[in-house]
Design a protein around this motif. Structure first.
Motif, PDB file in Angstrom:
ATOM      1  N   ALA A   1      33.752  59.308  16.824  1.00  0.00           N
ATOM      2  CA  ALA A   1      32.307  59.474  16.848  1.00  0.00           C
ATOM      3  C   ALA A   1      31.838  60.174  15.572  1.00  0.00           C
ATOM      4  N   GLY A   2      30.739  59.677  15.031  1.00  0.00           N
ATOM      5  CA  GLY A   2      30.191  60.234  13.806  1.00  0.00           C
ATOM      6  C   GLY A   2      30.633  59.513  12.548  1.00  0.00           C
TER       7      GLY A   2
ATOM      8  N   LEU B   1      30.672  46.135   8.840  1.00  0.00           N
ATOM      9  CA  LEU B   1      31.088  44.813   9.257  1.00  0.00           C
ATOM     10  C   LEU B   1      30.581  43.783   8.260  1.00  0.00           C
ATOM     11  N   SER B   2      31.345  42.716   8.126  1.00  0.00           N
ATOM     12  CA  SER B   2      30.944  41.605   7.269  1.00  0.00           C
ATOM     13  C   SER B   2      31.011  40.309   8.071  1.00  0.00           C
TER      14      SER B   2
ATOM     15  N   SER C   1      18.218  51.205  19.943  1.00  0.00           N
ATOM     16  CA  SER C   1      19.446  51.985  20.089  1.00  0.00           C
ATOM     17  C   SER C   1      20.182  52.200  18.779  1.00  0.00           C
ATOM     18  N   VAL C   2      19.895  51.390  17.760  1.00  0.00           N
ATOM     19  CA  VAL C   2      20.613  51.523  16.486  1.00  0.00           C
ATOM     20  C   VAL C   2      19.688  51.842  15.318  1.00  0.00           C
ATOM     21  N   GLN C   3      18.387  51.830  15.568  1.00  0.00           N
ATOM     22  CA  GLN C   3      17.415  52.112  14.521  1.00  0.00           C
ATOM     23  C   GLN C   3      17.712  53.454  13.856  1.00  0.00           C
ATOM     24  N   GLY C   4      17.753  53.445  12.528  1.00  0.00           N
ATOM     25  CA  GLY C   4      18.027  54.668  11.784  1.00  0.00           C
ATOM     26  C   GLY C   4      19.488  54.954  11.555  1.00  0.00           C
ATOM     27  N   ARG C   5      20.376  54.266  12.251  1.00  0.00           N
ATOM     28  CA  ARG C   5      21.815  54.464  12.074  1.00  0.00           C
ATOM     29  C   ARG C   5      22.487  53.243  11.475  1.00  0.00           C
ATOM     30  N   PHE C   6      22.008  52.065  11.805  1.00  0.00           N
ATOM     31  CA  PHE C   6      22.601  50.825  11.321  1.00  0.00           C
ATOM     32  C   PHE C   6      21.681  50.195  10.278  1.00  0.00           C
ATOM     33  N   THR C   7      22.308  49.502   9.320  1.00  0.00           N
ATOM     34  CA  THR C   7      21.553  48.790   8.296  1.00  0.00           C
ATOM     35  C   THR C   7      22.148  47.402   8.103  1.00  0.00           C
TER      36      THR C   7
ATOM     37  N   MET D   1      27.222  50.577   9.695  1.00  0.00           N
ATOM     38  CA  MET D   1      27.031  51.377  10.904  1.00  0.00           C
ATOM     39  C   MET D   1      27.410  52.814  10.609  1.00  0.00           C
ATOM     40  N   ASN D   2      26.458  53.692  10.686  1.00  0.00           N
ATOM     41  CA  ASN D   2      26.671  55.116  10.449  1.00  0.00           C
ATOM     42  C   ASN D   2      26.462  55.906  11.738  1.00  0.00           C
TER      43      ASN D   2
END
Length: 124
Positions: free
Chosen positions: A13-14, A19-20, A62-68, A82-83
């Protein structure tokens, strides 16, 4: 059109993962792309999508702000950075492509082509 996703793994966690999804066939540079995920015992859910140009994106809350999500049209590849991963992010992640040009959508049935999935496990 064939999609191949890779880059999954086991992390704490953290941590972060990228991913590609490599796309062959079709006209990658003219279509939106998306990522979905499916956790054990749950239905497949939308994660994020990106327009053909990369200029527009849309994320699940659920992923907004953490995933790009991003893409490189020269390489026919879409990425998912994914951060700050959480145990609830554990799932098999799938990239998806529509048959042709369309607007951004989170509806899985609008996507024609799917990758084989790459597994992400986040330990607490």
């Amino acid at each position: 059109v064939q999609l191949q996703a890779f880059g999954g793994g086991l992390v704490q966690a953290g941590a972060s993962l990228r991913l590609s999804c490599a796309v062959s066939g079709g006209t990658f540079s003219s279509i939106a792309m998306a990522w979905f995920r499916q956790a054990p015992g749950k239905e497949r859910e939308f994660v994020t999508t990106i327009s053909w140009s990369g200029g527009s994106t849309y994320y699940a809350d659920s992923v907004q702000g953490r995933f790009t999500i991003s893409r490189d049209n020269a390489k026919n590849t879409v990425y998912l950075q994914m951060n700050s991963l959480k145990p609830e992010d554990t799932a098999v992640y799938y990239c998806a492509a529509p048959r042709g040009p369309m607007g951004l959508t989170s509806v899985a049935s609008r996507y024609e082509y799917w990758g084989q999935g790459t597994e992400v496990t986040v330990s607490s």
